[in-house]
Motif scaffolding. Sequence first.
Motif, PDB file in Angstrom:
ATOM      1  N   SER A   6      62.798  62.247  20.310  1.00  0.00           N
ATOM      2  CA  SER A   6      62.007  61.023  20.256  1.00  0.00           C
ATOM      3  C   SER A   6      60.940  61.154  19.182  1.00  0.00           C
ATOM      4  CB  SER A   6      61.372  60.745  21.612  1.00  0.00           C
ATOM      5  OG  SER A   6      60.481  61.796  21.950  1.00  0.00           O
ATOM      6  N   GLY A   7      60.258  60.034  18.913  1.00  0.00           N
ATOM      7  CA  GLY A   7      59.146  60.069  17.976  1.00  0.00           C
ATOM      8  C   GLY A   7      59.440  59.465  16.612  1.00  0.00           C
ATOM      9  N   GLY A   8      60.668  59.070  16.386  1.00  0.00           N
ATOM     10  CA  GLY A   8      60.997  58.450  15.110  1.00  0.00           C
ATOM     11  C   GLY A   8      60.379  57.065  14.987  1.00  0.00           C
ATOM     12  N   GLY A   9      60.448  56.528  13.787  1.00  0.00           N
ATOM     13  CA  GLY A   9      59.913  55.202  13.559  1.00  0.00           C
ATOM     14  C   GLY A   9      59.819  54.895  12.079  1.00  0.00           C
ATOM     15  N   LEU A  10      59.114  53.835  11.778  1.00  0.00           N
ATOM     16  CA  LEU A  10      58.911  53.389  10.402  1.00  0.00           C
ATOM     17  C   LEU A  10      57.516  53.801   9.944  1.00  0.00           C
ATOM     18  CD1 LEU A  10      59.732  51.715   7.892  1.00  0.00           C
ATOM     19  CD2 LEU A  10      58.819  49.703   9.088  1.00  0.00           C
ATOM     20  N   VAL A  11      57.450  54.454   8.795  1.00  0.00           N
ATOM     21  CA  VAL A  11      56.165  54.910   8.278  1.00  0.00           C
ATOM     22  C   VAL A  11      56.167  54.741   6.770  1.00  0.00           C
ATOM     23  CG1 VAL A  11      56.940  57.308   8.077  1.00  0.00           C
ATOM     24  CG2 VAL A  11      54.505  56.817   8.354  1.00  0.00           C
ATOM     25  N   GLN A  12      54.996  54.534   6.203  1.00  0.00           N
ATOM     26  CA  GLN A  12      54.890  54.414   4.751  1.00  0.00           C
ATOM     27  C   GLN A  12      54.905  55.804   4.105  1.00  0.00           C
ATOM     28  OE1 GLN A  12      51.335  52.060   4.019  1.00  0.00           O
ATOM     29  NE2 GLN A  12      52.594  50.224   3.745  1.00  0.00           N
ATOM     30  N   ALA A  13      55.312  55.844   2.873  1.00  0.00           N
ATOM     31  CA  ALA A  13      55.294  57.101   2.128  1.00  0.00           C
ATOM     32  C   ALA A  13      53.892  57.709   2.157  1.00  0.00           C
ATOM     33  CB  ALA A  13      55.745  56.869   0.699  1.00  0.00           C
ATOM     34  N   GLY A  14      53.843  59.014   2.375  1.00  0.00           N
ATOM     35  CA  GLY A  14      52.558  59.693   2.491  1.00  0.00           C
ATOM     36  C   GLY A  14      52.067  59.825   3.915  1.00  0.00           C
ATOM     37  N   GLY A  15      52.706  59.108   4.817  1.00  0.00           N
ATOM     38  CA  GLY A  15      52.299  59.136   6.213  1.00  0.00           C
ATOM     39  C   GLY A  15      52.876  60.314   6.973  1.00  0.00           C
ATOM     40  N   SER A  16      52.620  60.321   8.291  1.00  0.00           N
ATOM     41  CA  SER A  16      53.038  61.419   9.155  1.00  0.00           C
ATOM     42  C   SER A  16      53.711  60.891  10.415  1.00  0.00           C
ATOM     43  CB  SER A  16      51.830  62.270   9.573  1.00  0.00           C
ATOM     44  OG  SER A  16      51.202  62.846   8.446  1.00  0.00           O
ATOM     45  N   LEU A  17      54.592  61.718  10.940  1.00  0.00           N
ATOM     46  CA  LEU A  17      55.217  61.480  12.241  1.00  0.00           C
ATOM     47  C   LEU A  17      55.399  62.823  12.931  1.00  0.00           C
ATOM     48  CD1 LEU A  17      58.127  58.926  11.589  1.00  0.00           C
ATOM     49  CD2 LEU A  17      56.065  58.508  12.944  1.00  0.00           C
ATOM     50  N   ARG A  18      55.411  62.787  14.262  1.00  0.00           N
ATOM     51  CA  ARG A  18      55.736  63.995  15.004  1.00  0.00           C
ATOM     52  C   ARG A  18      56.932  63.706  15.903  1.00  0.00           C
ATOM     53  NH1 ARG A  18      52.460  67.634  19.431  1.00  0.00           N
ATOM     54  NH2 ARG A  18      52.913  65.818  20.767  1.00  0.00           N
TER      55      ARG A  18
END
Length: 123
Positions: A6-18
């Motif tokens: 889990s934890g995926g999604g849409l993010v802008q370049a330069g951003g972070s996800l866990r």
Amino acid sequence: VQLQASGGGLVQAGGSLRLSCAASGRTLGRYAMGWFRQAPGKERLFVAAITWSGGSTYYADSVKGRFTISRDKAKNTVYLQMNSLKPEDTAVYYCAADYSSLVLIAKTGYEYWGQGTLVTVSS
């Protein structure tokens, strides 16, 4: 072993996800863990791996210095912290597990796989 990513999604370049990979059915204490990713129309590629002890990690060159794999044995969960994301990181990310004391970087080395979570990085 059942794995739930889990934890995926849409993010802008330069951003972070866990990303998280929660295990059920068995504790992960003696399992090597890994993350792989698969972009549309491409093969599934290695991203990161960690030993059952957490003492050793290994990363693909494309993510080294930006991604960090870790594990929480008490929560029976493995994480992938992704920073400085790039559009080329867009893919479905899969976690995997195998009963081994080694760092496993080949997908053929893993017996158990999660269902995948989609990460989309916009430019």
